[in-house]
Design an enzyme around this catalytic site. Structure first.
Site, mmCIF file in Angstrom:
data_model
loop_
_atom_site.group_PDB
_atom_site.id
_atom_site.type_symbol
_atom_site.label_atom_id
_atom_site.label_comp_id
_atom_site.label_asym_id
_atom_site.label_seq_id
_atom_site.Cartn_x
_atom_site.Cartn_y
_atom_site.Cartn_z
ATOM 1 N N CYS A 138 0.786 -1.229 0.000
ATOM 2 C CA CYS A 138 0.000 0.000 0.000
ATOM 3 C C CYS A 138 0.814 1.273 0.000
ATOM 4 O O CYS A 138 0.795 2.028 0.982
ATOM 5 C CB CYS A 138 -0.983 -0.048 1.166
ATOM 6 S SG CYS A 138 -2.255 -1.241 0.798
ATOM 7 N N GLU A 139 1.570 1.480 -1.042
ATOM 8 C CA GLU A 139 2.088 2.811 -1.330
ATOM 9 C C GLU A 139 2.467 2.886 -2.800
ATOM 10 O O GLU A 139 2.814 1.866 -3.416
ATOM 11 C CB GLU A 139 3.245 3.197 -0.403
ATOM 12 C CG GLU A 139 4.549 2.472 -0.634
ATOM 13 C CD GLU A 139 5.720 3.242 -0.046
ATOM 14 O OE1 GLU A 139 5.807 3.290 1.189
ATOM 15 O OE2 GLU A 139 6.519 3.803 -0.824
#
Ligand code: LLP
Length: 438
Positions: free
Chosen positions: A363-364
């Site tokens: 999640c980035e």
């Protein structure tokens, strides 16, 4: 011609349908058996790198030598056992690495303990085990070690890590020999001399050699010669008889087809010539030379295999291919903007190639394994293999997003042996509150 195979382990082949094998084993079948993502180490590639370096030493250096594997590149108990059985020494930097080296059967005489901030428990463990040598990084550590040795009434074999003031061309984070480095005792301001004098006058510390490490992913061999010249000059000035000497590791490897591979023969030749000259003019015998390669030994032996999952186009037309790993198993692209290539493992690419981005599942937005490459249309479940995955990927991996670290296999002579089991989220102890176990 599938040029990219040059970057893969030396046993890598494609069958007539384009399916990739390493050490005679199909990547598809290995993934079916052990899951995805999967890390593979090819024994033949690692052994051939080691043989090259040993041969270079035997041909080029007239003094004694020793090859010491830098465990930080990738370590696990099974890898450590294999390294020990190949006759290597080991360079460790933590209690964890020390303990694995011990369990794997390394003789304490072949262990070097590095690090710029060794803790008291780490030092006590190393002293107790009797390793040769503790590589003391700074004056504060020198005083601490002398105190611990006197308390335990034990003579401790040490080296000193010296900062020679030599800058190498590489990523800024991997430069370690220039004066601003956090590592070692600088020569230019007198700390190195002070360290030598302190150690030589100590009743408990036995100074056996000097060490330096100028950086990592280095291709130019001249800085190694310069660093060695400076260490010899320092030893002469302090009237220290230099029996053992190490220029560390750092030899670079090829990640992209346009990169070069550093030349081990040139490395040894350059250092050898410098030492022969410097020692010759002083009438000194050649010191024993210890090299500490990490990446150069294991980099090309390693391959990361991922499965394709979601595939889509961004609104600006980029073909986004997501795989089931990413920055948790390989943080190098996000941390250092490190470049990689990728290859389809089930077939040769065909059809129109699209401007694509190979991204991970974490999640980035920085979780991109290869921000831009050319890919044909790919499908969920296809395998993507990334070469030169053997160094500083799994050893720097994390559990970001509670990811499980992948399984790691050793491939040799048609056999696959599990070196590291895939982490299993149901078995993890570390997120459980002791007082509230279910
Ligand atoms: N000896 C010492 C004292 C070291 O600090 C290192 C690496 C080595 C030997 C081995 O260097 P090698 O031959 O593997 O280049 N995380 C970075 C690399 C950091 C290297 C740290 N020290 C990366 O992902 O590229």
């Amino acid at each position: 011609m599938d040029e990219v195979l040059k970057l893969f382990p030396i046993t890598t082949r494609r069958d007539p349908k384009g399916r990739m094998t390493i050490a005679g084993q199909s990547l598809r079948e290995l993934v079916q058996q052990y899951g995805s993502p999967l890390y593979l180490y090819d024994g033949a590639t690692l052994r051939s790198q080691l043989a090259l370096l040993r041969k270079a030493f035997e041909a080029e250096y007239r003094g004694g030598f020793e090859i010491t594997y830098a465990a930080k590149a990738y370590f696990s108990l099974e890898m450590a056992k294999r390294m020990a059985s190949m006759g290597l020494g080991v360079d460790v930097v933590s209690l964890g690495e020390l303990k694995i080296a011990g369990k794997a059967g390394f003789s304490p005489k072949r262990v070097h303990f590095h690090g710029n901030n060794k803790t008291v428990p780490e030092l006590l463990f190393a002293m107790e085990w009797g390793i040769s040598d503790i590589v003391v990084d700074n004056l504060s550590e020198l005083v601490l070690l002398e105190f611990l040795a006197s308390e335990k009434k034990k003579i401790i074999n040490i080296w000193l890590r010296i900062t020679p003031g030599v800058k190498v061309e590489t990523h800024q984070y991997w430069q370690t020999g220039d004066i601003a480095s956090k590592f070692g005792l600088p020569i230019n301001d007198g700390q190195a001399s002070e360290g030598i004098r302190f150690a030589q006058s100590s009743r408990w510390l036995k100074l056996r050699g000097l060490h330096t490490h100028v950086g990592s992913q280095v291709f130019d061999t001249q800085p190694y010669a310069e660093a060695l010249r400076r260490l010899i000059g320092l030893a002469e000035q302090e009237e220290f008889i230099l029996a053992e000497l190490s220029p560390g590791g750092g030899l670079g490897v090829q990640y992209l087809l346009d990169d070069k591979m550093a030349d081990a023969v040139d490395w040894v030749q350059t250092m050898s010539a410098a030492l022969e000259h410097e020692c010759g003019k002083r009438g000194w015998p050649l010191p024993k030379l210890l090299l500490e390669p990490g990446r150069w030994l294991v980099g090309q032996a390693g391959v990361a295999v991922y499965s394709v999952g979601a595939v889509k186009f961004s609104s600006d037309g980029m073909y986004i291919v997501a795989v089931d790993g990413g920055m948790a198993d390989n943080p190098r692209p996000a941390m250092y903007q490190a470049h990689y290539v990728a290859a389809l493992a089930d077939r040769l690419p065909s059809g129109v190639l699209k401007r694509a981005s190979l991204v991970g599942k974490y999640c980035e937005s920085g979780d991109q394994l290869i921000p831009e490459l050319k890919l044909p249309e790919v499908y969920r479940g296809e395998l993507i293999a990334m070469p030169v995955a053997g160094a500083y990927q799994l050893s720097m991996s994390s559990n970001y997003n509670m990811a499980s670290r992948p399984a790691v296999l050793w491939l040799e002579e048609g056999r696959a042996e599990v070196m590291q089991r895939r982490e299993n989220p149901d078995e993890r102890g570390w997120w459980v509150n002791d007082s509230a176990q279910d």
